[in-house]
Enzyme design. Structure first.
Site, short mmCIF file in Angstrom:
data_model
loop_
_atom_site.label_atom_id
_atom_site.label_comp_id
_atom_site.label_asym_id
_atom_site.label_seq_id
_atom_site.Cartn_x
_atom_site.Cartn_y
_atom_site.Cartn_z
N LYS A 1 0.57 -0.98 -0.08
CA LYS A 1 0.09 0.24 -0.08
C LYS A 1 0.87 0.83 0.49
CE LYS A 1 -4.03 -2.81 -0.33
NZ LYS A 1 -4.17 -3.01 0.03
C1 LIG Z 1 -5.46 -4.34 0.92
C2 LIG Z 1 -6.78 -4.39 1.52
C3 LIG Z 1 -7.93 -4.53 2.07
C4 LIG Z 1 -7.36 -5.47 2.97
O1 LIG Z 1 -6.08 -5.11 3.91
P1 LIG Z 1 -5.12 -5.79 4.46
O2 LIG Z 1 -4.52 -4.76 5.57
O3 LIG Z 1 -4.43 -5.89 3.51
O4 LIG Z 1 -6.13 -6.53 5.33
C5 LIG Z 1 -9.39 -3.53 1.56
N1 LIG Z 1 -9.83 -3.50 1.07
C6 LIG Z 1 -8.95 -2.83 -0.25
C7 LIG Z 1 -9.08 -2.22 -1.02
C8 LIG Z 1 -7.51 -3.46 -0.50
O5 LIG Z 1 -6.59 -3.10 -1.26
#
Ligand SMILES: *Cc1c(COP(=O)(O)O)cnc(C)c1O
Length: 380
Positions: A185
């Site tokens: 991210k």
């Molecule tokens: C990455 C992501 C998640 C989940 O987040 P995690 O920290 O991996 O549990 C949820 N929604 C979207 C749109 C994502 O890209």
């Protein structure tokens, strides 16, 4: 193996030093760094009265948001047809039913306010939106639908820390917003997440959900502020630890510049892919600032995506798909059909994600675009 990979961490001595300092401190979880990270993140969002609760992942945040809003069996939650499966999974995990709303257009891939309104039934308990790829949803339209139907709004801001809509940060519009700090991210700490809310009652409920419903923390007892605790409501352990919070603080300092660099690289992709037959969505996003989480493109209708992914791989370019449609997953085949979301269904088979990360060089964009043009058989 890859000449240009999809994503690379923006890490250096600052993250290494931050983690080492926690190890040396002798306190590993729910200490000063978690509080500092929550405070710094609230400041980063720049909106008054927003409280932050750091948690162990974005999915934990989404799960807690649904629990805090009382979503359960018999309820429906409207979610985007084009998103990561976590949004549907958490709704199913609390015993509710996810209902798909469609994208706005082949250019604006975000959930459409009009489609949300069409999906509302007497069982609808909440609306969950995603600022896809870092581009803000139509907040005026969505807030209007939610207000008229008295529905709570959850923002999934996993792609959009720092994105704004009319100058206001994404993640400060909904009743609750959920951020993710997973490795790939914009703010990367491995595993981690964070919830925001401006509602003090929801904030308190989230605090209890995060840590066993307990009224005091280990740190309070360590510091002699408390000797025991009460349990107010059943809760979980979705806490963030000090090492991850320290990484978060280091990454947060880099985030504004990193987001700007992502924007420059996206602009270069847009220039170079003009008149290639490939289009980049969100070409027209007025009054909003993106944080360019990923670089999704829409391939020509006639292109063979598998062949293009393979041709890019031959040249050392990693690509990905955001996202495979729900109706192709075993767990969701019987729940969803492409007929529910025709625009998303048209985008799904043509979507391809190209490399994008803040330490990427301009020549890397040149190379990816040249490789894609070659794969498509169009002149450079
Ligand atoms: C990455 C992501 C998640 C989940 O987040 P995690 O920290 O991996 O549990 C949820 N929604 C979207 C749109 C994502 O890209």
């Amino acid at each position: 193996m890859w000449k240009v990979q999809l994503f690379r961490l923006n890490y250096d001595h600052r993250e290494r030093d931050a983690a080492a300092a926690v190890v040396a401190s002798g306190w590993l979880t729910m200490g000063e760094r978690v509080v500092e990270f929550e405070t710094a993140f609230a400041e980063f969002l720049g909106t008054p009265r927003v409280s932050c609760t750091a948690v162990s992942s974005g999915t934990a945040a989404l799960h807690m948001a649904l629990m805090a809003l009382g979503v359960g069996p018999g309820d429906e939650v409207i979610i985007p047809a084009l998103t990561f499966v976590a949004d549907a999974n958490v709704v199913r995990v609390v015993g509710a039913t996810p209902v798909l709303a469609d994208c706005t257009s082949l250019d604006d891939w975000n959930i459409a306010a009009a489609s949300i309104e069409l999906r509302i039934t007497p069982r609808t308990k909440a609306v969950l939106i995603v600022h896809y790829a870092g581009y803000s949803c139509d907040m005026a339209g969505i807030l209007d639908v939610c207000a008229r139907h008295r529905l709570p709004l959850i923002e999934d801001v996993a792609h959009a820390p720092g994105a704004t809509y009319h100058g206001q940060s994404c993640g400060t519009f909904g009743d609750i917003a959920c951020f993710s700090f997973f490795s790939n991210k914009n703010l990367s700490i491995g595993e981690g997440g964070l919830l925001t809310t401006r509602n003090e009652q929801l904030h308190q409920r989230l605090r209890y959900l995060r840590s066993h419903g307990m009224t005091t923390l280990t740190l309070d007892r360590h510091q002699g502020r408390a000797i025991s605790y009460d349990v107010i409501q059943p809760g979980l352990n979705y806490r963030l630890d000090e090492i991850h919070a320290a990484l978060g603080l280091a990454q947060l300092e880099k985030l504004p510049a990193a987001n700007r660099r992502r924007g420059q690289l996206t602009a270069a992709y847009r220039r170079q892919l003009a008149s290639s037959g490939v289009t980049i969505p969100f070409a027209h996003s007025a009054n909003a600032t993106s944080v360019y989480h990923i670089l999704p493109v829409l391939l020509p209708e006639t292109a063979d995506r598998r062949q293009i992914i393979e041709a890019l791989k031959q040249r050392g370019v990693q690509s990905s798909i955001h996202y495979p449609p729900f109706w192709e997953f075993s767990a969701y085949r019987d729940h969803f059909s492409p007929a529910a979301a025709p625009i998303a269904a048209a985008i799904h088979p043509r979507e391809l994600t190209l490399p994008l990360y803040p330490t990427m060089a301009d020549v890397d964009v040149d190379y990816v675009v040249a490789s894609l043009r070659a794969a498509l058989g169009v002149q450079p």
